[in-house]
Design a protein around this motif. Structure first.
Motif, PDB file in Angstrom:
ATOM      1  N   GLU A 122      -2.888   1.138  25.085  1.00 43.20           N
ATOM      2  CA  GLU A 122      -2.617   2.533  25.454  1.00 43.20           C
ATOM      3  C   GLU A 122      -1.756   2.530  26.695  1.00 43.20           C
ATOM      4  OE1 GLU A 122      -5.898   5.541  25.311  1.00 43.20           O
ATOM      5  OE2 GLU A 122      -7.114   3.767  25.629  1.00 43.20           O
ATOM      6  N   ALA A 123      -0.936   3.567  26.832  1.00 43.53           N
ATOM      7  CA  ALA A 123      -0.158   3.701  28.067  1.00 43.53           C
ATOM      8  C   ALA A 123       0.283   5.154  28.215  1.00 43.53           C
ATOM      9  CB  ALA A 123       1.057   2.781  28.045  1.00 43.53           C
ATOM     10  N   ILE A 124       0.411   5.564  29.460  1.00 42.40           N
ATOM     11  CA  ILE A 124       0.978   6.883  29.727  1.00 42.40           C
ATOM     12  C   ILE A 124       2.398   6.654  30.233  1.00 42.40           C
ATOM     13  CG2 ILE A 124       0.805   8.992  31.118  1.00 42.40           C
ATOM     14  CD1 ILE A 124      -2.230   8.325  31.439  1.00 42.40           C
ATOM     15  N   VAL A 125       3.354   7.241  29.542  1.00 38.01           N
ATOM     16  CA  VAL A 125       4.739   7.153  30.025  1.00 38.01           C
ATOM     17  C   VAL A 125       5.048   8.467  30.745  1.00 38.01           C
ATOM     18  CG1 VAL A 125       7.173   6.994  29.386  1.00 38.01           C
ATOM     19  CG2 VAL A 125       5.486   5.516  28.273  1.00 38.01           C
ATOM     20  N   HIS A 126       5.396   8.317  31.988  1.00 35.82           N
ATOM     21  CA  HIS A 126       5.531   9.477  32.891  1.00 35.82           C
ATOM     22  C   HIS A 126       7.016   9.676  33.204  1.00 35.82           C
ATOM     23  CE1 HIS A 126       4.255  11.196  37.120  1.00 35.82           C
ATOM     24  NE2 HIS A 126       4.973  12.056  36.422  1.00 35.82           N
ATOM     25  N   LEU A 127       7.527  10.767  32.696  1.00 34.72           N
ATOM     26  CA  LEU A 127       8.953  11.084  32.850  1.00 34.72           C
ATOM     27  C   LEU A 127       9.108  12.175  33.900  1.00 34.72           C
ATOM     28  CD1 LEU A 127      11.836  10.898  31.326  1.00 34.72           C
ATOM     29  CD2 LEU A 127      11.076  13.003  30.190  1.00 34.72           C
ATOM     30  N   TYR A 128      10.113  12.023  34.745  1.00 37.50           N
ATOM     31  CA  TYR A 128      10.312  13.092  35.740  1.00 37.50           C
ATOM     32  C   TYR A 128      11.782  13.344  35.995  1.00 37.50           C
ATOM     33  CZ  TYR A 128      11.805  10.021  39.585  1.00 37.50           C
ATOM     34  OH  TYR A 128      12.496   9.149  40.379  1.00 37.50           O
ATOM     35  N   ASN A 129      12.045  14.573  36.378  1.00 35.74           N
ATOM     36  CA  ASN A 129      13.318  14.896  37.034  1.00 35.74           C
ATOM     37  C   ASN A 129      13.078  16.084  37.943  1.00 35.74           C
ATOM     38  OD1 ASN A 129      13.198  16.581  34.612  1.00 35.74           O
ATOM     39  ND2 ASN A 129      15.237  17.272  35.204  1.00 35.74           N
ATOM     40  N   SER A 130      13.867  16.124  38.980  1.00 27.45           N
ATOM     41  CA  SER A 130      13.637  17.173  39.968  1.00 27.45           C
ATOM     42  C   SER A 130      14.221  18.500  39.488  1.00 27.45           C
ATOM     43  CB  SER A 130      14.251  16.763  41.302  1.00 27.45           C
ATOM     44  OG  SER A 130      13.912  17.737  42.253  1.00 27.45           O
ATOM     45  N   THR A 131      13.450  19.559  39.733  1.00 28.76           N
ATOM     46  CA  THR A 131      13.864  20.872  39.230  1.00 28.76           C
ATOM     47  C   THR A 131      14.057  21.902  40.342  1.00 28.76           C
ATOM     48  OG1 THR A 131      11.516  21.364  38.940  1.00 28.76           O
ATOM     49  CG2 THR A 131      12.707  20.610  36.987  1.00 28.76           C
ATOM     50  N   SER A 132      13.827  21.521  41.584  1.00 35.31           N
ATOM     51  CA  SER A 132      13.836  22.519  42.667  1.00 35.31           C
ATOM     52  C   SER A 132      15.232  23.085  42.891  1.00 35.31           C
ATOM     53  CB  SER A 132      13.320  21.888  43.959  1.00 35.31           C
ATOM     54  OG  SER A 132      14.288  21.001  44.478  1.00 35.31           O
ATOM     55  N   THR A 133      15.255  24.263  43.476  1.00 39.19           N
ATOM     56  CA  THR A 133      16.549  24.909  43.774  1.00 39.19           C
ATOM     57  C   THR A 133      17.370  24.005  44.695  1.00 39.19           C
ATOM     58  OG1 THR A 133      15.413  26.078  45.544  1.00 39.19           O
ATOM     59  CG2 THR A 133      15.740  27.295  43.504  1.00 39.19           C
ATOM     60  N   LEU A 134      16.697  23.445  45.691  1.00 34.44           N
ATOM     61  CA  LEU A 134      17.406  22.623  46.668  1.00 34.44           C
ATOM     62  C   LEU A 134      18.002  21.371  46.019  1.00 34.44           C
ATOM     63  CD1 LEU A 134      18.109  21.985  49.648  1.00 34.44           C
ATOM     64  CD2 LEU A 134      15.868  20.875  49.837  1.00 34.44           C
ATOM     65  N   GLN A 135      17.190  20.678  45.225  1.00 32.63           N
ATOM     66  CA  GLN A 135      17.699  19.438  44.607  1.00 32.63           C
ATOM     67  C   GLN A 135      18.762  19.739  43.551  1.00 32.63           C
ATOM     68  OE1 GLN A 135      15.939  15.865  44.246  1.00 32.63           O
ATOM     69  NE2 GLN A 135      14.064  16.274  45.390  1.00 32.63           N
ATOM     70  N   ARG A 136      18.593  20.857  42.869  1.00 32.14           N
ATOM     71  CA  ARG A 136      19.635  21.220  41.883  1.00 32.14           C
ATOM     72  C   ARG A 136      20.983  21.343  42.594  1.00 32.14           C
ATOM     73  NH1 ARG A 136      15.813  25.492  39.814  1.00 32.14           N
ATOM     74  NH2 ARG A 136      17.366  27.064  40.391  1.00 32.14           N
ATOM     75  N   ARG A 137      20.916  21.928  43.784  1.00 31.52           N
ATOM     76  CA  ARG A 137      22.158  22.189  44.521  1.00 31.52           C
ATOM     77  C   ARG A 137      22.679  20.916  45.192  1.00 31.52           C
ATOM     78  NH1 ARG A 137      22.274  24.124  49.737  1.00 31.52           N
ATOM     79  NH2 ARG A 137      20.133  24.830  49.603  1.00 31.52           N
ATOM     80  N   VAL A 138      21.826  20.240  45.995  1.00 34.75           N
ATOM     81  CA  VAL A 138      22.386  19.176  46.829  1.00 34.75           C
ATOM     82  C   VAL A 138      22.358  17.786  46.169  1.00 34.75           C
ATOM     83  CG1 VAL A 138      21.778  20.426  48.946  1.00 34.75           C
ATOM     84  CG2 VAL A 138      20.294  18.586  48.158  1.00 34.75           C
ATOM     85  N   VAL A 139      21.404  17.536  45.273  1.00 36.12           N
ATOM     86  CA  VAL A 139      21.325  16.183  44.686  1.00 36.12           C
ATOM     87  C   VAL A 139      22.099  16.119  43.367  1.00 36.12           C
ATOM     88  CG1 VAL A 139      19.771  14.356  43.839  1.00 36.12           C
ATOM     89  CG2 VAL A 139      19.081  15.776  45.786  1.00 36.12           C
ATOM     90  N   PHE A 140      21.901  17.119  42.538  1.00 39.93           N
ATOM     91  CA  PHE A 140      22.467  17.024  41.185  1.00 39.93           C
ATOM     92  C   PHE A 140      23.716  17.891  40.985  1.00 39.93           C
ATOM     93  CE2 PHE A 140      18.062  15.773  40.953  1.00 39.93           C
ATOM     94  CZ  PHE A 140      18.076  14.656  40.144  1.00 39.93           C
ATOM     95  N   ASP A 141      23.885  18.872  41.859  1.00 40.12           N
ATOM     96  CA  ASP A 141      24.989  19.813  41.722  1.00 40.12           C
ATOM     97  C   ASP A 141      25.035  20.352  40.292  1.00 40.12           C
ATOM     98  OD1 ASP A 141      27.178  21.327  42.365  1.00 40.12           O
ATOM     99  OD2 ASP A 141      28.643  19.713  42.040  1.00 40.12           O
ATOM    100  N   MET A 142      23.910  20.845  39.844  1.00 37.09           N
ATOM    101  CA  MET A 142      23.801  21.344  38.459  1.00 37.09           C
ATOM    102  C   MET A 142      23.075  22.680  38.455  1.00 37.09           C
ATOM    103  SD  MET A 142      22.625  18.252  36.023  1.00 37.09           S
ATOM    104  CE  MET A 142      23.646  16.848  35.714  1.00 37.09           C
ATOM    105  N   ASP A 143      23.339  23.469  37.434  1.00 37.56           N
ATOM    106  CA  ASP A 143      22.612  24.725  37.306  1.00 37.56           C
ATOM    107  C   ASP A 143      21.308  24.489  36.531  1.00 37.56           C
ATOM    108  OD1 ASP A 143      23.401  24.339  34.734  1.00 37.56           O
ATOM    109  OD2 ASP A 143      24.757  26.062  34.624  1.00 37.56           O
ATOM    110  N   ARG A 144      20.582  25.588  36.319  1.00 37.44           N
ATOM    111  CA  ARG A 144      19.275  25.481  35.666  1.00 37.44           C
ATOM    112  C   ARG A 144      19.388  24.813  34.301  1.00 37.44           C
ATOM    113  NH1 ARG A 144      15.655  30.578  37.583  1.00 37.44           N
ATOM    114  NH2 ARG A 144      14.874  30.519  35.450  1.00 37.44           N
ATOM    115  N   GLU A 145      20.399  25.188  33.546  1.00 40.97           N
ATOM    116  CA  GLU A 145      20.568  24.667  32.200  1.00 40.97           C
ATOM    117  C   GLU A 145      20.809  23.152  32.247  1.00 40.97           C
ATOM    118  OE1 GLU A 145      19.651  26.548  29.798  1.00 40.97           O
ATOM    119  OE2 GLU A 145      20.073  24.898  28.401  1.00 40.97           O
TER     120      GLU A 145
END
Ligand SMILES: CC(=O)SCCNC(=O)CCNC(=O)[C@H](O)C(C)(C)COP(=O)(O)OP(=O)(O)OC[C@H]1O[C@@H](n2cnc3c(N)ncnc32)[C@H](O)[C@@H]1OP(=O)(O)O
Ligand SMILES: CC(C)C(=O)C(=O)O
Length: 556
Positions: A122-145
């Motif tokens: 058994e294993a839990i695979v834990h996937l993440y990505n940041s969704t905050s307004t700040l990270q969208r703007r400064v880290v990813f430069d991406m919109d919500r979509e």
């Protein structure tokens, strides 16, 4: 401080949840615990754990009862990858324990993560990505979509790779990282999009983990955010709702507790709160808080010293002496009024033979954590008579009468004031011995004999051998009992002018080891009290020694 309100920092907007339910909820059962010591804790260390430290931590976590353990970020480093492989290849994972692995939502990292868990039951695979307004703007430069697409692409690949690995029961976990700084409707939308791909069912739930990646608001706001998600996430019965609080504001534990009240089923945290910056939430703290409320935490911290030792060794960081439940000093009172109350509390508990733990200043029985009562009271200049008396009683069986406690405590206070140091129990006993049991002076008691007075059968004649001013003497007197007779002998032979005001005795030890301790309170002609203490296997000898002690002390 050059502080202009609202200029550099602004308040976190409250959550619009006027019908919030969580404040009146009560925690009645333990959440599912997931240790992230080997991942979030490890990534915050100056020197991340190597194989040996990781394995020791893993085994320890298993022994404490963790059923879910995030063992690493296998795509991040060869060490992490190899460690996961080692656990699987060497059958280190007991049945009923799930390892969990974290990955960013990036193709090559997800693929490597699946390679790492191949062959596990058994294993839990834990996937993440940041969704905050700040990270969208400064880290990813991406919109919500755009950010949602990162989650969707990752989720698709996780789904596909899990389906290609039927021999391993993969549970999926998704974290909208920086959740607390993400608009709630958007966090819900992204989680919903992931769920559309993973298609959980009530029998095959996924974990939605809502991290306070950075703690940015009061814990009630986190609770509101959790309750909002708990109510609004689709197919709630297919989700294990998980918390992952950090402790930037020092309220990680409160946030987790409120979050559980707000509907969460699971908590990710670390032992004693090691983790990024000020740490992850401290699982020991939450679990033991539950324990003190009569709720079984389903983790075993009954040997807390061992937990501290392991954590300190593996993290190479000290656990603070005041750390809740585990710190070296958390069951110790130095201050007088606390000591007095603790001493009375123990006596009351013993007298009532009560089950319910009620001791002032001790919210939990140290023995429940495998700690002894040895360090409950320690004496320094802040201490009072109760603490000194407690140590003499607990460690030496000496039950000082109240007035003697007052007097002896002044002797101890003088030493602590002069030295500014803590005094050990054995040192206090030595001082007590020197001050009372072996009080220096002109008179030493050697032995005695009593006989019935031939003139009055209710009276005793006592003959005692003493040394007075270096000279051996036999003194004789008669009285209603040996004490009275000895006083009369001392008065007539060496002119002792004291009267006995109070006398107490008790035994200490059992059977052949039983010893009597006698306390005498005398008065000088001007009414000043003076105390003496004597100890001997024979009760009469103990009382005559107590008088000798008082006579010598009166002369000093
Ligand atoms: C809140 C948390 O604790 S999350 C866990 C954090 N833990 C760690 O980072 C420890 C392990 N990490 C690592 O070893 C490395 O960061 C690795 C191996 C994962 C990746 O390393 P690198 O490829 O060198 O990239 P780096 O760490 O700089 O990552 C930044 C890139 O990943 C992107 N990224 C960051 N997080 C994510 C994510 N969850 N999903 C997708 N992309 C992401 C960033 O936008 C950035 O992209 P860019 O290079 O196009 O600007
Ligand atoms: C990956 C996530 C859960 C995390 O560690 C955080 O947000 O702190």
């Amino acid at each position: 401080m050059n502080f202009v309100p609202g200029e550099k920092y602004k308040a976190f907007e409250p959550i619009n949840l006027p019908d919030r339910q969580w404040p009146s909820k009560v925690i009645e059962k333990a959440p599912i615990w997931c240790s992230v010591d080997l991942r979030d804790g490890n990534q915050a260390l100056i020197e991340p754990m190597g194989h040996e430290r990781k394995l020791r931590m893993f085994r320890h976590l298993v022994s404490l009862g963790f059923k879910e353990i995030e063992v690493g970020f296998p795509s991040a480093s060869q060490t992490d990858f190899d460690f996961v492989r080692y656990l699987i290849d060497n059958n280190e994972i007991p049945d009923g324990v799930k390892i969990q692995v974290l990955t960013q939502s990036r193709e090559e990292l997800i693929r490597r993560t699946f390679e790492a868990v191949q062959g596990a039951k058994e294993a839990i695979v834990h996937l993440y990505n940041s969704t905050s307004t700040l990270q969208r703007r400064v880290v990813f430069d991406m919109d919500r979509e755009g950010i949602k697409q990162i989650a969707i692409e990752g989720a698709k690949l996780v789904r596909q790779l899990a389906d290609e690995m039927p021999e391993t029961k993969i549970q999926m976990e998704y974290s909208p990282e920086s959740f607390t700084q993400t608009e709630l409707d958007y966090a819900c939308e992204v989680c919903g999009a992931v769920m559309d791909i993973w298609k959980p069912t009530p029998d095959n739930k996924i974990i939605i983990n809502l991290p306070a990646t950075v703690e940015v608001a009061t814990p009630n706001i986190y609770a509101d955010q959790i309750e909002w998600m708990h109510r609004n996430l689709p197919n709630r019965d297919c989700i294990i709702l998980s918390l992952h609080p950090h402790n930037d504001r020092g309220t990680g534990v409160a946030a987790a507790e409120f979050g559980i009240m707000a509907g969460a089923d699971r908590v990710e945290g670390t032992l004693f709160g090691n983790g990024e910056r000020t740490g992850n939430v401290d699982v020991v703290n939450i679990a033991m808080n539950m324990y003190t409320q009569g709720v079984n935490p389903e983790l075993d911290f009954s040997n807390i010293n061992e937990v501290v030792r392991t954590v300190e060794y593996c993290n190479q960081l000290p656990v603070h002496p005041r750390h809740p439940y585990g710190g070296e000093l958390v069951f110790t009172a130095f201050s007088g009024s606390h000591q007095d109350a603790i001493k009375k509390g123990f006596a009351a508990l013993k007298q009532a033979n009560a089950e319910l733990w009620e001791i002032p200043y001790l919210p939990i029985d140290p023995q429940d954590l495998g700690r002894s009562y040895d360090a409950v009271i320690r004496v320094n200049s802040q201490s009072g008579k109760g603490g000194v008396a407690y140590l003499l009683q607990e460690d030496y069986g000496i039950e000082l009468p109240r007035m003697l406690q007052v007097e002896f405590s002044k002797v101890i206070q003088k030493i602590t004031d002069e030295t500014g140091k803590e005094l050990s129990s054995s040192f206090i006993y030595d001082v007590f011995t020197e001050e009372y049991l072996e009080a220096k002076g002109d008179l030493s008691f050697v032995n005695h004999q009593t006989t019935v007075d031939t003139h009055a059968s209710e009276r005793r004649v006592l003959s005692a051998n003493v040394v007075y001013k270096g000279e051996e003497k036999t003194v004789e007197g008669s009285g209603t009992g040996p004490i009275d007779a000895y006083m009369s002998a001392l008065k007539s032979s060496i002119g002792v002018d004291l009267s006995v005001n109070d006398y107490r005795e008790h035994t200490t030890g059992f059977g052949a080891d039983a010893v009597a301790v006698a306390y005498v309170e005398m008065r000088k002609p001007d009414g000043t009290p003076v105390y003496g203490v004597g100890r001997h296997a024979n009760i009469v000898t103990a009382s005559l020694r107590a008088i000798t002690s008082a006579v010598n002390r009166a002369a000093n």
